[in-house]
Write an enzyme that holds these catalytic residues in place. Structure first.
Site, PDB file in Angstrom:
ATOM      1  N   ARG A  99      80.614  31.571 -75.594  1.00  0.00           N
ATOM      2  CA  ARG A  99      79.165  31.796 -75.750  1.00  0.00           C
ATOM      3  C   ARG A  99      78.762  31.119 -77.053  1.00  0.00           C
ATOM      4  NH1 ARG A  99      75.520  37.143 -74.860  1.00  0.00           N
ATOM      5  NH2 ARG A  99      75.856  36.371 -72.757  1.00  0.00           N
ATOM      6  N   HIS A 126      73.028  29.546 -68.401  1.00  0.00           N
ATOM      7  CA  HIS A 126      73.794  30.808 -68.308  1.00  0.00           C
ATOM      8  C   HIS A 126      74.280  30.912 -66.852  1.00  0.00           C
ATOM      9  CE1 HIS A 126      75.294  34.607 -69.326  1.00  0.00           C
ATOM     10  NE2 HIS A 126      74.203  35.286 -69.594  1.00  0.00           N
ATOM     11  N   GLN A 129      75.438  34.270 -65.171  1.00  0.00           N
ATOM     12  CA  GLN A 129      74.314  35.160 -64.894  1.00  0.00           C
ATOM     13  C   GLN A 129      73.637  34.779 -63.577  1.00  0.00           C
ATOM     14  OE1 GLN A 129      73.161  37.887 -66.869  1.00  0.00           O
ATOM     15  NE2 GLN A 129      72.162  38.247 -64.910  1.00  0.00           N
ATOM     16  N   ASP A 221      62.775  37.226 -68.205  1.00  0.00           N
ATOM     17  CA  ASP A 221      63.780  37.312 -69.271  1.00  0.00           C
ATOM     18  C   ASP A 221      63.019  37.479 -70.584  1.00  0.00           C
ATOM     19  OD1 ASP A 221      66.117  37.151 -70.801  1.00  0.00           O
ATOM     20  OD2 ASP A 221      66.291  34.968 -70.638  1.00  0.00           O
ATOM     21  N   CYS A 261      67.891  39.646 -66.467  1.00  0.00           N
ATOM     22  CA  CYS A 261      69.313  39.521 -66.831  1.00  0.00           C
ATOM     23  C   CYS A 261      69.747  40.585 -67.838  1.00  0.00           C
ATOM     24  CB  CYS A 261      69.581  38.130 -67.377  1.00  0.00           C
ATOM     25  SG  CYS A 261      68.589  37.728 -68.819  1.00  0.00           S
ATOM     26  N   ARG A 289      77.934  40.911 -62.435  1.00  0.00           N
ATOM     27  CA  ARG A 289      78.604  39.980 -63.348  1.00  0.00           C
ATOM     28  C   ARG A 289      80.122  40.121 -63.192  1.00  0.00           C
ATOM     29  NH1 ARG A 289      75.853  38.124 -67.835  1.00  0.00           N
ATOM     30  NH2 ARG A 289      77.764  36.924 -68.107  1.00  0.00           N
TER      31      ARG A 289
HETATM   32  N1   CP Z   1      72.877  39.211 -69.479  1.00  0.00           N
HETATM   33  C1   CP Z   1      73.775  39.008 -70.468  1.00  0.00           C
HETATM   34  O1   CP Z   1      74.379  37.940 -70.576  1.00  0.00           O
HETATM   35  O2   CP Z   1      73.932  40.057 -71.302  1.00  0.00           O
HETATM   36  P1   CP Z   1      74.762  40.055 -72.665  1.00  0.00           P
HETATM   37  O3   CP Z   1      74.015  39.160 -73.632  1.00  0.00           O
HETATM   38  O4   CP Z   1      74.782  41.487 -73.112  1.00  0.00           O
HETATM   39  O5   CP Z   1      76.121  39.519 -72.406  1.00  0.00           O
HETATM   40  N1  NVA Z   2      67.686  34.043 -72.697  1.00  0.00           N
HETATM   41  C1  NVA Z   2      68.475  35.112 -73.294  1.00  0.00           C
HETATM   42  C2  NVA Z   2      69.477  35.606 -72.314  1.00  0.00           C
HETATM   43  C3  NVA Z   2      70.326  36.752 -72.826  1.00  0.00           C
HETATM   44  C4  NVA Z   2      71.364  37.180 -71.841  1.00  0.00           C
HETATM   45  C5  NVA Z   2      69.130  34.605 -74.559  1.00  0.00           C
HETATM   46  O1  NVA Z   2      69.629  33.474 -74.568  1.00  0.00           O
HETATM   47  O2  NVA Z   2      69.150  35.339 -75.553  1.00  0.00           O
END
Ligand code: CP
Ligand code: NVA
Length: 305
Positions: A99, A126, A129, A221, A261, A289
């Site tokens: 990440r 993502h 997701q 989102d 999400c 997930r």
């Molecule tokens: N939706 C998602 O990726 O959640 P987290 O940021 O908690 O991993």
């Molecule tokens: N768009 C959000 C998604 C979090 C799961 C971010 O990148 O923070």
């Protein structure tokens, strides 16, 4: 040859469809020891609840072992160059789930690692997701092809993966965003190219009511993604008319499902009554997930016969 998953596009339409069907089977069938003694590094530059927990459990349920590496421990690109981190981890683990702030970091990891790299969220996509979301839609609607998915809000990483996966799998995708926050031109053109093959549509608009009209799924989102915290105040103003609430949902199909999400900001991008309401699938998405990532790990790490 190792397989990476940086974008949903890497799976191809047939691979993505097969993966969602395998995830459904895995969800029904419980645990299977498909990855005995395999090790996976979770290399995270940003916070996480769902992604960290679901990957850790997915690997454990498949018989493997996860190591969580926090930003403070590794200092990707600061304490050590990204390619060196990739080469070192490749000597220990079978897969790197990363990440990152910049998608370029993922690309560098994938180029230098001799093991598979999976995108656990970057500023561009993502994919895990979106795959879990499509498993959820498949469960709720019994199909994917011909489903109308409306996304209201920022043309961000989640929106990009949803747009591309929709176009790959024949889902009609519409997105409403304020000026300056639309899906970028490259993602739009990739989605249009893929949609031309699958026979679906891609619609960009500035009007949330137009986007959700007769939609089967309404998705939103956060207005401010991780790493954009300094823009939060300005974004709250820009997105004020893009909240998913009962008035907006009333323009969707009567059986429309609400999706997010998570994490959600109650009272900003969505009202609590919608998030907690009967049409909401947000906790199914979170659960899925786990199931979809088991299918991802199996598809990526088990060599084809
Ligand atoms: N939706 C998602 O990726 O959640 P987290 O940021 O908690 O991993
Ligand atoms: N768009 C959000 C998604 C979090 C799961 C971010 O990148 O923070």
């Amino acid at each position: 040859m190792k397989k990476d998953l940086l974008s949903v596009i890497d799976l191809g339409p047939a691979g993505a469809e097969q993966l969602i069907e395998e995830a459904l089977v895995m969800k029904q069938g419980g645990m299977r020891c498909l990855l005995p003694w395999r090790s996976v590094a979770l290399l995270f530059e940003k916070p996480s609840l769902r992604t960290r927990v679901s990957f850790d459990l997915a690997v454990a349920q498949l018989g493997g072992h996860c190591l969580y590496l926090s930003p403070q421990e590794v200092g990707l690109g600061q304490r050590e160059p990204v390619p060196d981190v990739a080469r070192v981890l490749s000597r220990y683990v079978d897969c790197i789930v990363a990440r990152v702030f910049s998608h370029d970091t993922l690309v560098q990891l994938a180029q230098s690692a001799t093991v598979s790299v999976i995108n656990a969220l970057s500023d561009v996509e993502h994919p895990c997701q979106a795959l879990a979301d499509f498993l959820t839609i498949r469960e709720r609607k019994g199909r994917l092809k011909g489903v109308r998915l409306a996304y209201v809000g920022d043309g961000n990483n989640v929106a990009r993966s949803l747009a591309l996966l929709s176009a790959m799998l024949g889902v009609d995708f519409s997105i409403a965003s304020p000026s300056g926050y639309q899906l970028d031109a490259a993602a739009e053109s990739s989605a249009r190219r893929l949609a031309a093959t699958s026979g679906s549509s891609v619609t960009l608009t500035g009007d949330p009511f137009q986007a959700v009209k007769d939609a089967d799924v309404v998705y939103t989102d956060t207005w401010t993604s991780m790493g954009q915290e300094k823009e939060a105040a300005i974004r709250r103003v820009a997105f004020a008319d893009f909240q998913v609430n009962a008035a907006l949902m009333s323009h969707a199909h009567p059986d429309a499902v609400f999706m997010h999400c998570l994490p959600a900001h109650h009272g900003e991008e969505v009202t609590s009554d919608i998030l907690n309401g009967e049409s909401s699938a947000v906790f199914d998405q979170a659960e899925n997930r786990l199931h979809v990532q088991k299918a991802v790990l199996a598809q990526i790490l088990i060599p084809a016969d």
